[in-house]
Motif scaffolding. Sequence first.
Motif, short mmCIF file in Angstrom:
data_model
loop_
_atom_site.label_atom_id
_atom_site.label_comp_id
_atom_site.label_asym_id
_atom_site.label_seq_id
_atom_site.Cartn_x
_atom_site.Cartn_y
_atom_site.Cartn_z
N THR A 44 39.21 42.26 36.73
CA THR A 44 38.79 42.88 35.48
C THR A 44 38.26 44.28 35.79
O THR A 44 37.84 44.55 36.92
N THR A 45 38.28 45.13 34.82
CA THR A 45 37.78 46.49 35.01
C THR A 45 36.34 46.63 34.55
O THR A 45 35.70 47.62 34.85
N THR A 46 35.84 45.65 33.84
CA THR A 46 34.44 45.67 33.41
C THR A 46 33.70 44.53 34.09
O THR A 46 34.21 43.43 34.23
N LYS A 47 32.51 44.84 34.52
CA LYS A 47 31.70 43.83 35.19
C LYS A 47 31.15 42.85 34.16
O LYS A 47 30.49 43.26 33.21
N GLY A 104 35.79 50.20 40.45
CA GLY A 104 36.08 49.97 39.04
C GLY A 104 36.76 48.64 38.75
O GLY A 104 37.10 48.36 37.60
N HIS A 105 36.94 47.82 39.75
CA HIS A 105 37.57 46.51 39.54
C HIS A 105 36.66 45.42 40.11
O HIS A 105 36.02 45.60 41.15
N TYR A 106 36.63 44.30 39.41
CA TYR A 106 35.74 43.20 39.78
C TYR A 106 36.51 41.90 39.77
O TYR A 106 37.52 41.75 39.09
N GLY A 160 32.56 38.69 38.66
CA GLY A 160 31.85 39.96 38.77
C GLY A 160 31.67 40.43 40.20
O GLY A 160 30.89 41.34 40.47
#
Length: 105
Positions: free
Chosen positions: A100-103, A65-67, A71
Motif C-alpha cells: 500500500t502507499t498509505t500507512k 512510500g510503500h508499506y 504497515g
Amino acid sequence: MKNMFKVALLATGLFAAVQANAQTVGQDLKSAGKSVGKAGKKVGHITARTASKGAAAVSDKRYEGHYGPGGEKIYINDKSKYFYVNSKGKRVYVTKAQMTTTKPM
C-alpha cells in the motif's frame, strides 16, 4: 500399644501434609518455568526482529512510500524482490499488489 498407634497416626498425618505441600510447590515451579520460557521466547523474537531490520537497513534498499499489509516498511533486496520483516524477524516477500502507499493507522 496406644502410644505406638498415636505416633504412627501422627507420622502418617505429617507425611500426607508434606506430600500435599510438595505437590503445590512442584506446580508453582512448573508454572514459573513456563513463564520464563515464554519470556525468553519473546525476547528472542524481539532480538531477531531488531537484527533483521538492522541488516535490511544496511544491505538492502528501503522502498520509500510503500508499506506492507500491516504497515511495515518495505525493502528491496539485491534480486529486486520486495519484502518486510515480520514480528519474528523473518523476511516476508510480497508482490506490488500486496503493498500500500498509505500507512495504515
